[in-house]
Design a protein around this motif. Sequence first.
Motif, short mmCIF file in Angstrom:
data_model
loop_
_atom_site.label_atom_id
_atom_site.label_comp_id
_atom_site.label_asym_id
_atom_site.label_seq_id
_atom_site.Cartn_x
_atom_site.Cartn_y
_atom_site.Cartn_z
N ALA A 146 -96.84 75.41 2.30
CA ALA A 146 -97.07 76.86 2.24
C ALA A 146 -98.55 77.17 2.05
N GLN A 147 -99.25 76.32 1.31
CA GLN A 147 -100.70 76.51 1.14
C GLN A 147 -101.40 75.20 1.44
N THR A 148 -102.57 75.30 2.03
CA THR A 148 -103.36 74.11 2.30
C THR A 148 -103.81 73.52 0.97
N PRO A 149 -103.58 72.24 0.76
CA PRO A 149 -104.00 71.65 -0.52
C PRO A 149 -105.52 71.69 -0.68
N TYR A 150 -105.96 71.92 -1.91
CA TYR A 150 -107.39 72.03 -2.19
C TYR A 150 -107.68 71.49 -3.58
N ARG A 151 -108.95 71.22 -3.83
CA ARG A 151 -109.40 70.77 -5.14
C ARG A 151 -109.58 72.01 -6.01
N PRO A 152 -108.73 72.22 -7.03
CA PRO A 152 -108.83 73.43 -7.84
C PRO A 152 -109.96 73.33 -8.87
N THR A 153 -110.40 74.48 -9.31
CA THR A 153 -111.32 74.54 -10.45
C THR A 153 -110.47 74.69 -11.71
N VAL A 154 -111.09 74.52 -12.85
CA VAL A 154 -110.39 74.76 -14.12
C VAL A 154 -109.91 76.20 -14.16
N SER A 155 -110.72 77.11 -13.65
CA SER A 155 -110.34 78.53 -13.61
C SER A 155 -109.08 78.74 -12.77
N ASP A 156 -108.98 78.05 -11.64
CA ASP A 156 -107.77 78.15 -10.80
C ASP A 156 -106.53 77.75 -11.61
N LEU A 157 -106.64 76.62 -12.33
CA LEU A 157 -105.49 76.14 -13.11
C LEU A 157 -105.19 77.07 -14.28
N HIS A 158 -106.23 77.61 -14.93
CA HIS A 158 -105.99 78.57 -16.01
C HIS A 158 -105.28 79.80 -15.48
N ASN A 159 -105.73 80.30 -14.33
CA ASN A 159 -105.09 81.48 -13.75
C ASN A 159 -103.62 81.20 -13.42
N ASN A 160 -103.35 80.04 -12.85
CA ASN A 160 -101.95 79.69 -12.57
C ASN A 160 -101.18 79.49 -13.87
#
Length: 185
Positions: A146-160
């Motif tokens: 569903a989404q192209t895999p990417y290297r997340p930031t810490v902010s991305d993981l916090h938001n999720n």
Amino acid sequence: MTIHVSPGSNPALVLNADYRPLSYYPLSLWSWQDAIKAVFLDRVNIVSEYEIAVRSPSFSMKLPSVVSLKSFVKPARHPAFTRFNVFLRDRFQCQYCGVREDLTFDHLIPRSRGGQTTWENVVTACSPCNLKKGGKHPNDARMWPAQTPYRPTVSDLHNNGRRFPPNYLHDSWLDYLYWDTELEP
């Protein structure tokens, strides 16, 4: 010291020196014992307290419910590659069918075909989809994430992570947490 609380109860929310939680998922919590130790070592400020106290014959202290670090801890820019962090990046749902049970991770380009275990090549998949795709390339299996895999930031993981509030939130924590009730996990 006479203790009238159970060891696993009354955790303290741990905030960085800027009053933001160190982590949202899992929520940055310390046991009351670790929080008291940090107070005595002068590593934290008590921001809020429970009404429960620990006592000895010569000492009494309310248990901290929220503490802030005295020294700012700079968050890492990029989180470690772990199974949990892949699941968190993908919001704990299969990237092929969307279910949230029986999760594993799948290599888009299979390891048997030279695929690497990297942020850009791994997605969350339920076991049935992982078995169905097997050692095939997404085009061969006709299965695309569903989404192209990417290297997340810490902010991305916090938001999720904010999408998955814990089952228990003490009232004293709420001013420091930003749970968006409009978001669905």
